[in-house]
Design a protein around this motif. Structure first.
Motif, PDB file in Angstrom:
ATOM      1  N   THR A 129       0.789  -1.258  -0.201  1.00 50.49           N
ATOM      2  CA  THR A 129      -0.176  -0.037   0.001  1.00 50.49           C
ATOM      3  C   THR A 129       0.760   1.132  -0.007  1.00 50.49           C
ATOM      4  O   THR A 129       1.836   1.153   0.755  1.00 50.49           O
ATOM      5  N   PHE A 186       0.461   5.354   0.564  1.00 48.40           N
ATOM      6  CA  PHE A 186      -0.508   6.309   1.061  1.00 48.40           C
ATOM      7  C   PHE A 186       0.123   7.847   1.374  1.00 48.40           C
ATOM      8  O   PHE A 186       1.411   7.704   1.718  1.00 48.40           O
ATOM      9  N   ASP A 187      -0.643   8.662   1.148  1.00 53.36           N
ATOM     10  CA  ASP A 187      -0.157  10.170   1.209  1.00 53.36           C
ATOM     11  C   ASP A 187      -1.406  11.102   1.484  1.00 53.36           C
ATOM     12  O   ASP A 187      -2.635  10.564   1.022  1.00 53.36           O
ATOM     13  N   SER A 188      -1.031  12.160   1.821  1.00 52.13           N
ATOM     14  CA  SER A 188      -2.270  13.169   2.164  1.00 52.13           C
ATOM     15  C   SER A 188      -2.196  14.217   1.225  1.00 52.13           C
ATOM     16  O   SER A 188      -0.892  14.582   0.833  1.00 52.13           O
ATOM     17  N   PHE A 206      -6.466  11.515   3.066  1.00 52.82           N
ATOM     18  CA  PHE A 206      -5.322  10.581   2.772  1.00 52.82           C
ATOM     19  C   PHE A 206      -5.878   9.497   1.708  1.00 52.82           C
ATOM     20  O   PHE A 206      -7.290   9.094   1.696  1.00 52.82           O
ATOM     21  N   THR A 207      -5.119   9.105   0.796  1.00 59.78           N
ATOM     22  CA  THR A 207      -5.596   8.320  -0.385  1.00 59.78           C
ATOM     23  C   THR A 207      -4.583   7.012  -0.005  1.00 59.78           C
ATOM     24  O   THR A 207      -3.555   7.093   0.145  1.00 59.78           O
ATOM     25  N   PHE A 208      -5.206   5.829  -0.104  1.00 62.89           N
ATOM     26  CA  PHE A 208      -4.244   4.688   0.173  1.00 62.89           C
ATOM     27  C   PHE A 208      -4.532   4.016  -1.044  1.00 62.89           C
ATOM     28  O   PHE A 208      -5.765   3.613  -1.791  1.00 62.89           O
ATOM     29  N   PRO A 261      -6.577   4.047  -6.426  1.00 62.86           N
ATOM     30  CA  PRO A 261      -6.897   4.407  -5.216  1.00 62.86           C
ATOM     31  C   PRO A 261      -7.996   3.222  -4.627  1.00 62.86           C
ATOM     32  O   PRO A 261      -8.772   3.119  -5.082  1.00 62.86           O
ATOM     33  N   HIS A 276     -10.048   5.851   1.011  1.00 56.49           N
ATOM     34  CA  HIS A 276      -9.761   7.401   1.353  1.00 56.49           C
ATOM     35  C   HIS A 276     -10.044   7.612   2.917  1.00 56.49           C
ATOM     36  O   HIS A 276     -11.001   6.943   3.363  1.00 56.49           O
ATOM     37  N   ARG A 278      -9.385   0.182   7.913  1.00 56.10           N
ATOM     38  CA  ARG A 278      -9.070  -0.460   6.498  1.00 56.10           C
ATOM     39  C   ARG A 278      -8.967  -1.963   6.518  1.00 56.10           C
ATOM     40  O   ARG A 278      -9.289  -2.400   5.386  1.00 56.10           O
ATOM     41  N   THR A 313       5.584   5.296   2.328  1.00 54.03           N
ATOM     42  CA  THR A 313       4.999   6.538   2.657  1.00 54.03           C
ATOM     43  C   THR A 313       6.319   7.625   2.213  1.00 54.03           C
ATOM     44  O   THR A 313       7.442   7.010   1.989  1.00 54.03           O
ATOM     45  N   GLU A 360       3.057   9.608   9.408  1.00 60.46           N
ATOM     46  CA  GLU A 360       2.389   8.532   8.529  1.00 60.46           C
ATOM     47  C   GLU A 360       3.213   7.286   9.358  1.00 60.46           C
ATOM     48  O   GLU A 360       2.505   6.024   9.368  1.00 60.46           O
TER      49      GLU A 360
END
Length: 96
Positions: free
Chosen positions: A14, A16-18, A30-32, A43, A46, A64, A76, A82
């Motif tokens: 995974t 993820f970031d914002s 935040f999108t995973f 994506p 979220h 999640r 990350t 994070e």
């Protein structure tokens, strides 16, 4: 529903970031993202949060994982928030 199926099959890796200030209230999105069977990053889920802190983000990660996703590897950026959230949500990953 297609994304949940993809998450269950491919969610072990995974990213993820914002994205900051996504609405008039200044919330962070935040999108995973996971890779589908074709190698494309899509994506998966979220999380829209008011504050960017590790407590809230670790709860989003645990929620999640409630989808029966075998998350194991996380990518990350240099965000300490994070990275700490991953450690808080999955302490067993660090221990091996």
């Amino acid at each position: 529903m297609d994304r949940v199926v993809t998450l269950r099959r491919r969610g072990h890796l995974t990213i993820f970031d914002s994205t900051h200030n996504t609405n008039v209230y200044g919330y962070n999105l935040f999108t995973f993202m996971v890779r589908n069977e074709f190698g494309t990053w899509i994506p998966g889920t979220h999380a829209l949060v008011e504050l960017e802190n590790s407590d809230i983000l670790s709860k989003a990660l645990r929620a999640r994982n409630g989808l029966s996703i075998g998350m194991r590897y996380f990518l990350t950026d240099d965000s300490a928030v994070e990275q700490l959230a991953v450690k808080m949500a999955f302490p067993g990953l660090i221990a091996g």
